[in-house]
Design a protein around this motif. Structure first.
Motif, mmCIF file in Angstrom:
data_model
loop_
_atom_site.group_PDB
_atom_site.id
_atom_site.type_symbol
_atom_site.label_atom_id
_atom_site.label_comp_id
_atom_site.label_asym_id
_atom_site.label_seq_id
_atom_site.Cartn_x
_atom_site.Cartn_y
_atom_site.Cartn_z
ATOM 1 N N ASP A 44 0.958 -0.977 -0.264
ATOM 2 C CA ASP A 44 -0.089 -0.132 0.042
ATOM 3 C C ASP A 44 0.756 1.295 -0.200
ATOM 4 O O ASP A 44 1.595 1.341 1.082
ATOM 5 C CB ASP A 44 -0.729 0.241 1.386
ATOM 6 C CG ASP A 44 -1.863 1.082 1.209
ATOM 7 O OD1 ASP A 44 -2.039 1.721 0.171
ATOM 8 O OD2 ASP A 44 -2.655 1.329 2.264
ATOM 9 N N PRO A 45 0.682 2.102 -0.982
ATOM 10 C CA PRO A 45 1.830 3.395 -1.034
ATOM 11 C C PRO A 45 1.298 4.480 -0.062
ATOM 12 O O PRO A 45 2.040 5.145 0.490
ATOM 13 C CB PRO A 45 1.615 3.641 -2.665
ATOM 14 C CG PRO A 45 0.155 3.076 -2.711
ATOM 15 C CD PRO A 45 -0.013 2.127 -2.358
ATOM 16 N N GLU A 46 0.124 4.320 0.462
ATOM 17 C CA GLU A 46 -0.245 5.344 1.250
ATOM 18 C C GLU A 46 0.259 5.061 2.620
ATOM 19 O O GLU A 46 0.756 5.915 3.689
ATOM 20 C CB GLU A 46 -1.838 5.488 1.371
ATOM 21 C CG GLU A 46 -2.188 6.636 2.324
ATOM 22 C CD GLU A 46 -3.846 6.747 2.353
ATOM 23 O OE1 GLU A 46 -4.550 7.060 3.400
ATOM 24 O OE2 GLU A 46 -4.465 6.620 1.280
ATOM 25 N N ALA A 47 0.330 3.691 2.954
ATOM 26 C CA ALA A 47 0.663 3.341 4.390
ATOM 27 C C ALA A 47 2.297 3.099 4.341
ATOM 28 O O ALA A 47 2.796 3.251 5.457
ATOM 29 C CB ALA A 47 0.319 2.038 4.784
ATOM 30 N N ASN A 48 2.895 3.000 3.169
ATOM 31 C CA ASN A 48 4.440 2.733 3.263
ATOM 32 C C ASN A 48 5.028 4.234 2.516
ATOM 33 O O ASN A 48 5.837 4.069 1.523
ATOM 34 C CB ASN A 48 4.822 1.661 2.292
ATOM 35 C CG ASN A 48 6.266 1.242 2.495
ATOM 36 O OD1 ASN A 48 6.860 1.679 3.523
ATOM 37 N ND2 ASN A 48 6.594 0.367 1.593
ATOM 38 N N GLN A 49 4.992 5.057 3.164
ATOM 39 C CA GLN A 49 5.784 6.234 2.895
ATOM 40 C C GLN A 49 7.149 6.797 3.194
ATOM 41 O O GLN A 49 7.791 7.282 2.448
ATOM 42 C CB GLN A 49 4.843 7.676 3.232
ATOM 43 C CG GLN A 49 3.464 7.870 2.713
ATOM 44 C CD GLN A 49 2.669 8.895 3.252
ATOM 45 O OE1 GLN A 49 3.365 9.490 4.313
ATOM 46 N NE2 GLN A 49 1.549 9.076 2.770
ATOM 47 N N GLY A 50 7.305 5.845 4.225
ATOM 48 C CA GLY A 50 8.890 6.072 4.487
ATOM 49 C C GLY A 50 9.171 7.133 5.416
ATOM 50 O O GLY A 50 8.451 7.906 5.767
ATOM 51 N N VAL A 75 3.983 7.706 10.946
ATOM 52 C CA VAL A 75 3.599 6.438 11.527
ATOM 53 C C VAL A 75 2.053 6.711 11.996
ATOM 54 O O VAL A 75 1.858 7.720 12.635
ATOM 55 C CB VAL A 75 4.256 6.302 13.023
ATOM 56 C CG1 VAL A 75 3.845 5.265 13.695
ATOM 57 C CG2 VAL A 75 5.855 6.133 12.715
ATOM 58 N N GLN A 76 1.138 5.949 11.702
ATOM 59 C CA GLN A 76 -0.162 5.839 11.934
ATOM 60 C C GLN A 76 -0.429 4.985 13.242
ATOM 61 O O GLN A 76 -0.165 4.045 13.268
ATOM 62 C CB GLN A 76 -0.903 5.156 10.687
ATOM 63 C CG GLN A 76 -0.929 5.906 9.476
ATOM 64 C CD GLN A 76 -1.692 5.223 8.487
ATOM 65 O OE1 GLN A 76 -2.209 4.273 8.425
ATOM 66 N NE2 GLN A 76 -1.646 5.961 7.434
ATOM 67 N N PRO A 77 -1.206 5.725 14.117
ATOM 68 C CA PRO A 77 -1.672 5.004 15.304
ATOM 69 C C PRO A 77 -2.621 3.952 14.908
ATOM 70 O O PRO A 77 -3.322 4.082 14.049
ATOM 71 C CB PRO A 77 -2.326 6.134 16.111
ATOM 72 C CG PRO A 77 -2.319 7.362 15.292
ATOM 73 C CD PRO A 77 -1.528 7.150 14.257
ATOM 74 N N PRO A 78 -2.688 2.848 15.876
ATOM 75 C CA PRO A 78 -3.551 1.986 15.546
ATOM 76 C C PRO A 78 -5.244 2.423 15.244
ATOM 77 O O PRO A 78 -5.897 1.695 14.411
ATOM 78 C CB PRO A 78 -3.679 0.877 16.758
ATOM 79 C CG PRO A 78 -2.277 1.290 17.383
ATOM 80 C CD PRO A 78 -2.122 2.807 17.008
ATOM 81 N N LEU A 79 -5.585 3.317 16.010
ATOM 82 C CA LEU A 79 -6.933 3.865 15.982
ATOM 83 C C LEU A 79 -7.331 4.416 14.616
ATOM 84 O O LEU A 79 -8.149 4.097 14.094
ATOM 85 C CB LEU A 79 -7.208 4.919 16.797
ATOM 86 C CG LEU A 79 -8.786 5.390 17.057
ATOM 87 C CD1 LEU A 79 -9.596 4.482 17.333
ATOM 88 C CD2 LEU A 79 -8.934 6.472 18.040
ATOM 89 N N ARG A 84 -9.758 4.018 9.138
ATOM 90 C CA ARG A 84 -9.498 4.008 7.851
ATOM 91 C C ARG A 84 -10.269 2.493 7.190
ATOM 92 O O ARG A 84 -10.644 2.645 6.138
ATOM 93 C CB ARG A 84 -8.265 3.986 7.210
ATOM 94 C CG ARG A 84 -7.590 5.571 7.460
ATOM 95 C CD ARG A 84 -6.081 5.627 6.795
ATOM 96 N NE ARG A 84 -6.023 7.058 6.986
ATOM 97 C CZ ARG A 84 -4.810 7.347 6.552
ATOM 98 N NH1 ARG A 84 -3.864 6.780 5.886
ATOM 99 N NH2 ARG A 84 -4.384 8.747 6.441
ATOM 100 N N ARG A 85 -9.892 1.345 7.877
ATOM 101 C CA ARG A 85 -10.348 0.241 7.558
ATOM 102 C C ARG A 85 -11.901 0.285 7.563
ATOM 103 O O ARG A 85 -12.689 -0.147 6.578
ATOM 104 C CB ARG A 85 -9.880 -0.954 8.327
ATOM 105 C CG ARG A 85 -10.240 -2.315 7.817
ATOM 106 C CD ARG A 85 -9.683 -3.535 8.690
ATOM 107 N NE ARG A 85 -8.163 -3.467 8.049
ATOM 108 C CZ ARG A 85 -7.251 -4.252 8.602
ATOM 109 N NH1 ARG A 85 -7.511 -5.106 9.321
ATOM 110 N NH2 ARG A 85 -6.280 -4.096 8.031
ATOM 111 N N VAL A 86 -12.392 0.866 8.528
ATOM 112 C CA VAL A 86 -13.960 0.906 8.627
ATOM 113 C C VAL A 86 -14.617 1.678 7.260
ATOM 114 O O VAL A 86 -15.420 1.495 6.994
ATOM 115 C CB VAL A 86 -14.360 1.393 9.942
ATOM 116 C CG1 VAL A 86 -15.895 1.734 10.253
ATOM 117 C CG2 VAL A 86 -14.136 0.467 11.046
ATOM 118 N N VAL A 87 -13.915 2.842 7.284
ATOM 119 C CA VAL A 87 -14.527 3.715 6.188
ATOM 120 C C VAL A 87 -14.378 3.052 4.708
ATOM 121 O O VAL A 87 -15.167 3.292 4.023
ATOM 122 C CB VAL A 87 -13.544 5.364 6.263
ATOM 123 C CG1 VAL A 87 -13.811 6.055 4.908
ATOM 124 C CG2 VAL A 87 -13.898 5.797 7.610
#
Length: 100
Positions: A44-50, A75-79, A84-87
């Motif tokens: 996932d490019p949005e999650a892996n921005q580096g 770094v995205q917090p778990p919440l 994002r997964r629910v949306v």
């Protein structure tokens, strides 16, 4: 203590302990699935921005130069990942449905 009051206290305590137990079990299941899904996030490019770096240089009189380097890591917090997964279930993205 009256027997009726003892039964009520016992029911409340049982509810509290069962809520804690199910919360712990749910947390274990959620984080186990989260670890398994982390390999999917690598694609996932949005999650892996580096890591992103910014370098700013400012020159002052008499030959004084100051360089500032700022490093950002997304770094995205778990919440946030959970929201994002629910949306993503409710917002269509135009991709064909998965066959899983």
């Amino acid at each position: 203590m009256k027997p009726a009051r003892a039964v009520l206290w016992n029911a409340r305590a049982a509810l509290l302990y069962s809520l804690g137990g199910w919360t712990t079990l749910g947390g274990l299941i959620y984080y186990r699935r989260l670890d398994r899904d982390s390999t999917e996030n690598e694609r996932d490019p949005e999650a892996n921005q580096g890591i992103r770096k910014e370098v700013r240089t400012k020159e002052y009189p008499f030959g004084l130069t100051v360089t500032t380097e700022i490093t950002y890591k997304e770094v995205q917090p778990p919440l946030t990942r959970l929201l994002r997964r629910v949306v993503s279930f409710f917002v269509p993205n135009g991709d064909p449905p998965s066959e899983k």
